[in-house]
Design an enzyme around this catalytic site. Structure first.
Site, PDB file in Angstrom:
ATOM      1  N   GLU A 113     -21.127 -48.182 -94.540  1.00  0.00           N
ATOM      2  CA  GLU A 113     -21.832 -47.239 -93.682  1.00  0.00           C
ATOM      3  C   GLU A 113     -23.317 -47.188 -94.005  1.00  0.00           C
ATOM      4  O   GLU A 113     -24.119 -46.758 -93.174  1.00  0.00           O
ATOM      5  CB  GLU A 113     -21.213 -45.853 -93.806  1.00  0.00           C
ATOM      6  CG  GLU A 113     -19.802 -45.775 -93.259  1.00  0.00           C
ATOM      7  CD  GLU A 113     -19.129 -44.468 -93.575  1.00  0.00           C
ATOM      8  OE1 GLU A 113     -19.745 -43.595 -94.188  1.00  0.00           O
ATOM      9  OE2 GLU A 113     -17.958 -44.326 -93.194  1.00  0.00           O
ATOM     10  N   GLU A 154     -24.282 -53.565 -85.025  1.00  0.00           N
ATOM     11  CA  GLU A 154     -24.099 -53.245 -86.448  1.00  0.00           C
ATOM     12  C   GLU A 154     -22.658 -52.808 -86.701  1.00  0.00           C
ATOM     13  O   GLU A 154     -22.060 -53.172 -87.718  1.00  0.00           O
ATOM     14  CB  GLU A 154     -25.073 -52.155 -86.885  1.00  0.00           C
ATOM     15  CG  GLU A 154     -25.020 -51.873 -88.369  1.00  0.00           C
ATOM     16  CD  GLU A 154     -25.343 -53.080 -89.227  1.00  0.00           C
ATOM     17  OE1 GLU A 154     -24.462 -53.514 -90.014  1.00  0.00           O
ATOM     18  OE2 GLU A 154     -26.460 -53.605 -89.125  1.00  0.00           O
ATOM     19  N   GLU A 182     -17.096 -57.836 -91.266  1.00  0.00           N
ATOM     20  CA  GLU A 182     -17.096 -57.867 -92.737  1.00  0.00           C
ATOM     21  C   GLU A 182     -15.837 -57.225 -93.310  1.00  0.00           C
ATOM     22  O   GLU A 182     -15.247 -57.751 -94.260  1.00  0.00           O
ATOM     23  CB  GLU A 182     -18.349 -57.169 -93.267  1.00  0.00           C
ATOM     24  CG  GLU A 182     -19.613 -57.950 -92.988  1.00  0.00           C
ATOM     25  CD  GLU A 182     -20.873 -57.227 -93.420  1.00  0.00           C
ATOM     26  OE1 GLU A 182     -20.783 -56.058 -93.860  1.00  0.00           O
ATOM     27  OE2 GLU A 182     -21.952 -57.832 -93.321  1.00  0.00           O
TER      28      GLU A 182
END
Length: 98
Positions: free
Chosen positions: A4, A45, A52
């Protein structure tokens, strides 16, 4: 979650961009363009973070495929950051020549 943290600089940059555009009193077209470029940046993003997370879960060991997937996600984010920067430079050039 550590991932985050990637959103924090971009969220802060969004606030700073909004302030900069307000101070420069840019046209509505530039403000709209800024929003059109900034929102996909946040979305990309999120997609990059998802890539990921998935790669880290499926193949926690280093693999070429995982590295390429992560690199491509990062490239997409970089391209949108670059597009936002180009618009900012354009707005600055208009503001500074007036």
């Amino acid at each position: 979650m550590a991932k985050e943290a990637a959103f924090r600089p971009e969220a802060l940059a969004g606030v700073r961009l909004a302030v900069a555009y307000a101070v420069m009193e840019v046209t509505a077209a530039i403000r709209l363009s800024a929003a059109v470029l900034y929102l996909p940046l946040i979305a990309m993003e999120a997609v990059n973070t998802a890539i990921e997370e998935i790669i880290d879960h499926i193949a926690p060991e280093m693999s070429d495929t995982g590295k390429h997937a992560k690199d491509l996600g990062s490239l997409a984010v970089f391209c949108l950051i670059s597009a936002n920067s180009i618009l900012l430079h354009y707005a600055l050039s208009l503001h500074l020549t007036v």
